[in-house]
Scaffold this motif. Structure first.
Motif, mmCIF file in Angstrom:
data_model
loop_
_atom_site.group_PDB
_atom_site.id
_atom_site.type_symbol
_atom_site.label_atom_id
_atom_site.label_comp_id
_atom_site.label_asym_id
_atom_site.label_seq_id
_atom_site.Cartn_x
_atom_site.Cartn_y
_atom_site.Cartn_z
ATOM 1 N N GLY A 180 0.822 -1.211 0.000
ATOM 2 C CA GLY A 180 0.000 0.000 0.000
ATOM 3 C C GLY A 180 0.854 1.259 0.000
ATOM 4 N N VAL A 181 1.952 1.254 0.762
ATOM 5 C CA VAL A 181 2.863 2.407 0.791
ATOM 6 C C VAL A 181 3.474 2.634 -0.594
ATOM 7 C CG1 VAL A 181 5.053 3.249 1.724
ATOM 8 C CG2 VAL A 181 3.385 2.190 3.257
ATOM 9 N N PHE A 182 3.878 1.539 -1.243
ATOM 10 C CA PHE A 182 4.476 1.669 -2.581
ATOM 11 C C PHE A 182 3.448 2.206 -3.577
ATOM 12 C CE2 PHE A 182 5.740 0.117 -6.769
ATOM 13 C CZ PHE A 182 7.067 0.555 -6.823
ATOM 14 N N VAL A 183 2.202 1.714 -3.496
ATOM 15 C CA VAL A 183 1.153 2.188 -4.408
ATOM 16 C C VAL A 183 0.864 3.666 -4.173
ATOM 17 C CG1 VAL A 183 -1.267 1.903 -5.099
ATOM 18 C CG2 VAL A 183 0.141 -0.105 -4.664
ATOM 19 N N LEU A 184 0.949 4.115 -2.915
ATOM 20 C CA LEU A 184 0.763 5.549 -2.630
ATOM 21 C C LEU A 184 1.850 6.379 -3.303
ATOM 22 C CD1 LEU A 184 -0.317 5.858 1.115
ATOM 23 C CD2 LEU A 184 -1.609 6.550 -0.902
ATOM 24 N N PHE A 185 3.092 5.897 -3.288
ATOM 25 C CA PHE A 185 4.180 6.598 -3.984
ATOM 26 C C PHE A 185 3.920 6.627 -5.497
ATOM 27 C CE2 PHE A 185 6.851 5.821 -0.136
ATOM 28 C CZ PHE A 185 7.255 7.135 0.060
ATOM 29 N N VAL A 186 3.407 5.514 -6.026
ATOM 30 C CA VAL A 186 3.067 5.480 -7.455
ATOM 31 C C VAL A 186 1.972 6.498 -7.745
ATOM 32 C CG1 VAL A 186 2.069 4.045 -9.286
ATOM 33 C CG2 VAL A 186 3.778 3.075 -7.740
ATOM 34 N N TRP A 187 0.985 6.585 -6.852
ATOM 35 C CA TRP A 187 -0.107 7.554 -7.030
ATOM 36 C C TRP A 187 0.431 8.988 -7.049
ATOM 37 C CZ3 TRP A 187 -1.916 11.050 -3.132
ATOM 38 C CH2 TRP A 187 -3.042 11.780 -3.504
ATOM 39 N N LEU A 188 1.316 9.320 -6.112
ATOM 40 C CA LEU A 188 1.907 10.663 -6.083
ATOM 41 C C LEU A 188 2.694 10.939 -7.364
ATOM 42 C CD1 LEU A 188 3.183 10.796 -2.382
ATOM 43 C CD2 LEU A 188 1.333 12.152 -3.369
ATOM 44 N N PHE A 189 3.434 9.947 -7.836
ATOM 45 C CA PHE A 189 4.213 10.097 -9.063
ATOM 46 C C PHE A 189 3.272 10.306 -10.261
ATOM 47 C CE2 PHE A 189 7.425 8.803 -12.242
ATOM 48 C CZ PHE A 189 8.502 9.536 -11.749
ATOM 49 N N GLU A 190 2.167 9.551 -10.285
ATOM 50 C CA GLU A 190 1.185 9.693 -11.379
ATOM 51 C C GLU A 190 0.536 11.075 -11.352
ATOM 52 O OE1 GLU A 190 0.180 7.569 -13.923
ATOM 53 O OE2 GLU A 190 1.998 6.516 -13.361
ATOM 54 N N MET A 191 0.288 11.607 -10.156
ATOM 55 C CA MET A 191 -0.281 12.948 -10.050
ATOM 56 C C MET A 191 0.680 13.990 -10.619
ATOM 57 S SD MET A 191 -3.338 12.886 -8.717
ATOM 58 C CE MET A 191 -3.568 14.537 -8.100
ATOM 59 N N LEU A 192 1.974 13.837 -10.319
ATOM 60 C CA LEU A 192 2.970 14.765 -10.862
ATOM 61 C C LEU A 192 3.036 14.677 -12.384
ATOM 62 C CD1 LEU A 192 5.906 14.306 -8.309
ATOM 63 C CD2 LEU A 192 4.412 16.297 -8.546
ATOM 64 N N VAL A 193 2.967 13.458 -12.907
ATOM 65 C CA VAL A 193 2.997 13.271 -14.361
ATOM 66 C C VAL A 193 1.779 13.914 -15.005
ATOM 67 C CG1 VAL A 193 2.839 11.546 -16.197
ATOM 68 C CG2 VAL A 193 4.411 11.183 -14.293
ATOM 69 N N MET A 194 0.608 13.723 -14.388
ATOM 70 C CA MET A 194 -0.626 14.297 -14.945
ATOM 71 C C MET A 194 -0.574 15.821 -14.942
ATOM 72 S SD MET A 194 -4.565 13.616 -13.742
ATOM 73 C CE MET A 194 -4.355 14.507 -12.193
ATOM 74 N N ILE A 195 -0.088 16.405 -13.836
ATOM 75 C CA ILE A 195 0.026 17.867 -13.760
ATOM 76 C C ILE A 195 1.031 18.382 -14.794
ATOM 77 C CG2 ILE A 195 0.833 19.772 -12.294
ATOM 78 C CD1 ILE A 195 -0.287 18.165 -9.890
ATOM 79 N N GLY A 196 2.157 17.692 -14.927
ATOM 80 C CA GLY A 196 3.167 18.092 -15.914
ATOM 81 C C GLY A 196 2.638 18.011 -17.338
ATOM 82 N N LEU A 197 1.870 16.948 -17.627
ATOM 83 C CA LEU A 197 1.307 16.802 -18.975
ATOM 84 C C LEU A 197 0.280 17.891 -19.260
ATOM 85 C CD1 LEU A 197 1.298 15.092 -21.537
ATOM 86 C CD2 LEU A 197 -0.467 13.654 -20.494
ATOM 87 N N ARG A 198 -0.477 18.264 -18.235
ATOM 88 C CA ARG A 198 -1.452 19.343 -18.400
ATOM 89 C C ARG A 198 -0.744 20.668 -18.695
ATOM 90 N NH1 ARG A 198 -6.225 21.368 -20.042
ATOM 91 N NH2 ARG A 198 -6.993 23.011 -18.658
ATOM 92 N N LEU A 199 0.363 20.943 -17.973
ATOM 93 C CA LEU A 199 1.124 22.172 -18.232
ATOM 94 C C LEU A 199 1.703 22.168 -19.638
ATOM 95 C CD1 LEU A 199 3.038 22.557 -14.831
ATOM 96 C CD2 LEU A 199 1.286 24.099 -15.727
ATOM 97 N N LEU A 200 2.217 21.023 -20.062
ATOM 98 C CA LEU A 200 2.783 20.928 -21.411
ATOM 99 C C LEU A 200 1.710 21.141 -22.468
ATOM 100 C CD1 LEU A 200 5.221 20.227 -23.221
ATOM 101 C CD2 LEU A 200 4.531 17.819 -23.050
ATOM 102 N N HIS A 201 0.553 20.523 -22.250
ATOM 103 C CA HIS A 201 -0.540 20.633 -23.222
ATOM 104 C C HIS A 201 -1.023 22.072 -23.362
ATOM 105 C CE1 HIS A 201 -5.082 20.350 -23.891
ATOM 106 N NE2 HIS A 201 -4.534 20.088 -25.058
ATOM 107 N N THR A 202 -1.260 22.747 -22.216
ATOM 108 C CA THR A 202 -1.772 24.128 -22.276
ATOM 109 C C THR A 202 -0.715 25.092 -22.802
ATOM 110 O OG1 THR A 202 -1.219 24.315 -19.911
ATOM 111 C CG2 THR A 202 -3.502 23.825 -20.469
ATOM 112 N N SER A 203 0.564 24.837 -22.483
ATOM 113 C CA SER A 203 1.621 25.727 -22.988
ATOM 114 C C SER A 203 1.760 25.610 -24.498
ATOM 115 C CB SER A 203 2.945 25.408 -22.309
ATOM 116 O OG SER A 203 3.409 24.113 -22.676
ATOM 117 N N LEU A 204 1.537 24.441 -25.060
ATOM 118 C CA LEU A 204 1.608 24.262 -26.512
ATOM 119 C C LEU A 204 0.369 24.836 -27.198
ATOM 120 C CD1 LEU A 204 3.051 20.632 -26.684
ATOM 121 C CD2 LEU A 204 4.203 22.728 -27.401
ATOM 122 N N GLU A 205 -0.792 24.718 -26.543
ATOM 123 C CA GLU A 205 -2.029 25.242 -27.134
ATOM 124 C C GLU A 205 -2.067 26.767 -27.131
ATOM 125 O OE1 GLU A 205 -5.552 23.591 -25.369
ATOM 126 O OE2 GLU A 205 -5.805 22.252 -27.071
#
Length: 353
Positions: free
Chosen positions: A266-291
């Motif tokens: 469960g602890v490892f999955v929580l770290f994966v969740w935090l990492f996925e949140m960072l990836v999603m936020i980064g992808l959103r910034l990249l998408h809006t900056s290109l648009e």
């Protein structure tokens, strides 16, 4: 006012895309680890399925396996999007799909967080499963000649030796069941007859335990029979002396083993969740900056990226309004279809007349 509004130039956009590409492939590796953990837990649970009451305990490993597969799939796709974003011509084909992808990612991250929580919260369900399963398994310990149950003695003995435990809650549980097969009882013996007649169910009960309950580290030879009879053994006190049997019940031992394993996962999955949140936020910034590039023909110009175009309150309100408008649109379409149907019926009636 936009949330997490950041200014980008071409160099920053390239660095963000490259960093996200690397993070996505690290997430793919993390997904493989989560999949492997779920598979390992499933195998460990199946090893002792005979002493578990139901299959509810497999919900956790099945969820981990699903999360691992989805993490690999989602981040492999996101890695491809980030790689193509370095070339405006290649990124153009992804523009219509990125918003939908990000929306799906939101629900996916909620699912990952839910799976992490159940790794910590299913201890109670696992405890009742083990309690009932061990109780049933101990009853079948003596059935070495019964098809389908002949393996139970070996299973219980190996379990007690491996986890250094005895019984369900403790060694006294063996006093309440007949764990010696009738095949090995001399029914012509007065002692056997008296013990069988002494209880309503006609069982042969003894204050003894199987050999697998013995603690090999004890300096004294194992007192396996007449455990509660002080006079049967020299210099022995049942109430005060530390017995040379395992004092811990197998339910507690197995619960500690599996719950500890699931908590670590469960602890490892929580770290994966935090990492996925960072990836999603980064992808959103990249998408809006290109648009938001003012001149697509000049890729070196500056642009702005953001996570939310409006603040949280306004975003929530606009989302509700969009959902309401979608509902009203569906109602209008249904009403229009009904009116068209009535008009067609009226025209058909007038034609027949």
């Amino acid at each position: 006012m936009a949330v997490m509004k950041v200014k980008f130039n071409q160099k920053k956009r390239v660095k963000l895309a490259q960093g996200l590409w690397l993070m996505n492939w690290l997430s793919v590796f993390a997904g493989i680890v989560v999949f492997s953990m779920g598979l390992f837990l499933k195998i460990e649970l199946r090893k002792r399925s005979e002493v578990m009451d139901n299959s509810e305990s497999h919900f956790v490993p099945n969820s981990l396996i699903l999360v691992g597969v989805l993490v690999c799939a989602f981040n492999a796709l996101a890695g491809k999007i980030c790689y193509d974003s370095l070339d405006p011509a290649k990124f153009a084909k992804w523009k219509p799909l990125v918003k939908l992808y990000l929306l799906v990612c939101v629900f996916f991250n909620v699912f990952i967080f839910f799976v992490a929580l159940i790794c910590f919260l299913l201890r109670g369900s696992l405890e009742s499963t083990l309690a009932q399963g061990l109780k049933s398994g101990m009853k079948f310990y003596r059935d070495t000649d019964t098809p389908g149950r002949c393996f139970m003695k070996k299973t219980i003995d190996l379990l007690q030796m491996e986890f250094k435990c005895c019984g369900n809650n403790g060694f006294r549980d063996w006093f309440e069941i007949q764990w010696i097969s009738n095949r090995y009882l001399d029914f012509s013996s007065k002692e056997v007859k008296d013990r069988i007649k002494s209880n309503v169910d006609g069982r042969y009960l003894v204050d003894g335990v199987p050999f697998s309950c013995c603690n090999p580290s004890s300096p004294r030879p194992c007192i396996q029979y007449q455990v509660s009879n002080n006079s049967a053994h020299y210099s022995y006190d049942y109430q005060t002396e530390e017995l040379n049997l395992w004092n811990r019940g197998c339910r507690e031992a197995l619960l500690k083993y599996y719950s500890g394993m699931m908590s670590s996962m469960g602890v490892f999955v929580l770290f994966v969740w935090l990492f996925e949140m960072l990836v999603m936020i980064g992808l959103r910034l990249l998408h809006t900056s290109l648009e938001s590039i003012a001149n697509p023909e000049d890729p070196e110009c500056e642009s702005e990226g953001w996570v939310l175009e409006k603040n949280l309150k306004d975003t929530f309100k606009s989302t509700l309004e969009n959902l309401k408008n979608m509902g009203k649109k569906n109602q209008v379409d249904a009403t229009a279809e009904g009116a068209e149907g009535e008009g067609a019926k009226t025209q058909a009636v007038s034609t027949v007349s």
